[in-house]
Design an enzyme around this catalytic site. Sequence first.
Site, short mmCIF file in Angstrom:
data_model
loop_
_atom_site.label_atom_id
_atom_site.label_comp_id
_atom_site.label_asym_id
_atom_site.label_seq_id
_atom_site.Cartn_x
_atom_site.Cartn_y
_atom_site.Cartn_z
N ASP A 51 0.87 -1.25 0.04
CA ASP A 51 -0.04 0.06 0.05
C ASP A 51 0.72 1.28 0.01
O ASP A 51 0.39 2.32 -0.06
CB ASP A 51 -1.00 -0.05 1.18
CG ASP A 51 -0.45 -0.26 2.48
OD1 ASP A 51 0.85 -0.22 2.60
OD2 ASP A 51 -1.07 -0.30 3.43
N SER A 52 2.04 0.95 0.07
CA SER A 52 3.18 2.16 -0.13
C SER A 52 3.06 2.80 -1.59
O SER A 52 3.56 3.88 -1.94
CB SER A 52 4.47 1.73 0.20
OG SER A 52 4.95 0.41 -0.72
N ASP A 90 -1.20 -6.22 -0.44
CA ASP A 90 -1.42 -5.47 0.78
C ASP A 90 -2.91 -5.30 0.90
O ASP A 90 -3.45 -4.88 0.02
CB ASP A 90 -0.95 -3.91 0.97
CG ASP A 90 0.15 -4.16 1.89
OD1 ASP A 90 0.47 -5.10 2.77
OD2 ASP A 90 1.17 -3.32 1.79
N LYS A 120 -1.65 -9.42 2.64
CA LYS A 120 -1.10 -9.19 3.79
C LYS A 120 -1.91 -7.87 4.50
O LYS A 120 -2.44 -7.23 3.90
CB LYS A 120 0.25 -8.62 3.63
CG LYS A 120 1.16 -8.00 4.79
CD LYS A 120 2.57 -7.63 4.41
CE LYS A 120 2.57 -6.12 3.88
NZ LYS A 120 2.11 -5.16 4.87
N GLU A 122 -2.01 -5.69 8.31
CA GLU A 122 -1.25 -5.18 9.50
C GLU A 122 -2.07 -5.45 10.73
O GLU A 122 -3.33 -5.12 11.10
CB GLU A 122 -1.07 -3.47 9.62
CG GLU A 122 -0.21 -3.20 8.32
CD GLU A 122 0.20 -1.59 8.39
OE1 GLU A 122 -0.13 -0.99 9.06
OE2 GLU A 122 0.72 -1.58 7.00
N GLU A 189 8.56 -4.59 11.10
CA GLU A 189 9.12 -3.17 10.50
C GLU A 189 9.34 -2.38 11.67
O GLU A 189 8.71 -2.47 12.88
CB GLU A 189 8.00 -2.90 9.64
CG GLU A 189 8.51 -1.20 9.24
CD GLU A 189 7.63 -0.69 8.12
OE1 GLU A 189 7.83 0.45 7.70
OE2 GLU A 189 6.66 -1.51 7.86
#
Length: 286
Positions: A51-52, A90, A120, A122, A189
Amino acid sequence: MATKLPTTDIRIGAELIRRRKGGVPLVCLTAYTYPVARLLDPHVDLLLVGDSVSMVLHGHATTLGASLGMMIAHGQAVMRGSARACVVVDMPAGSYEDSAAQAVASARRIVDETGCQAVKLEGGVDMAGQIAAIAAAGIPVMGHIGLLPQSVEKDGGYKIKGRTDETVAALMADARAVEKAGAFSVVIEGTIEAVAADITRRIAIPTIGIGASGDCDGQILVIDDMVGLTVDRVPKFVKEYADLRSVIANAAERYAAEVRDRTFPGPSHVFSGSKASSDLNGGDES
């Protein structure tokens, strides 16, 4: 030399990634586009459509600018450009947090519309239910603990995790919760190095470090950071293996000069009448 188009389905699956625990370190990079996926595919084990992308390609200040549609579109491009790497997409903020049902629906849409190997999300203890539900639905899921980019506004910025006994215990609990919920691997991270190394030793699934530890089972970087294309501040944990900022700036400067003095296009870049090839991409004139 041109990169060959992917022709054979020889995908690395999530289960193979899981089996790499404790072995040769996993090579992972982000990818968002077809040409970059083609270039990276022969060299990596895993491509993350992160998502970056909302920051790197779309200019948002945080990853919160990513949407489900955005992630699917970039996931489709990366799948078209790759044949070997395990592609993980993501799940953007807002697509999974509300409930396990929401998480499964979003994950299924991503996999169905992209063909990717995994998703993925978070979170640790607080997202274990979502991870378990996605895994139970037959969709491989990667966890992400430590510094969580989707939570930077709540956390007051990009803060290193694991500086106190309390946060170390919380990180370990998150790692174990993700593992127990059925994730095939977990990104760690922005943590103190010793904490990430200890987590890696204590859990049975591969850890993928980013600003974490060389003892992790693999490493990942944002592709634009790694090749020196990021135009803003680069995190301390990044090593730049190229300087594409200078390459692009110099190429643009040369192009501008040649357009202005009319040296481009030259004879080899135009079609010269009846002898010109009918192929727009070139070919011998006869």
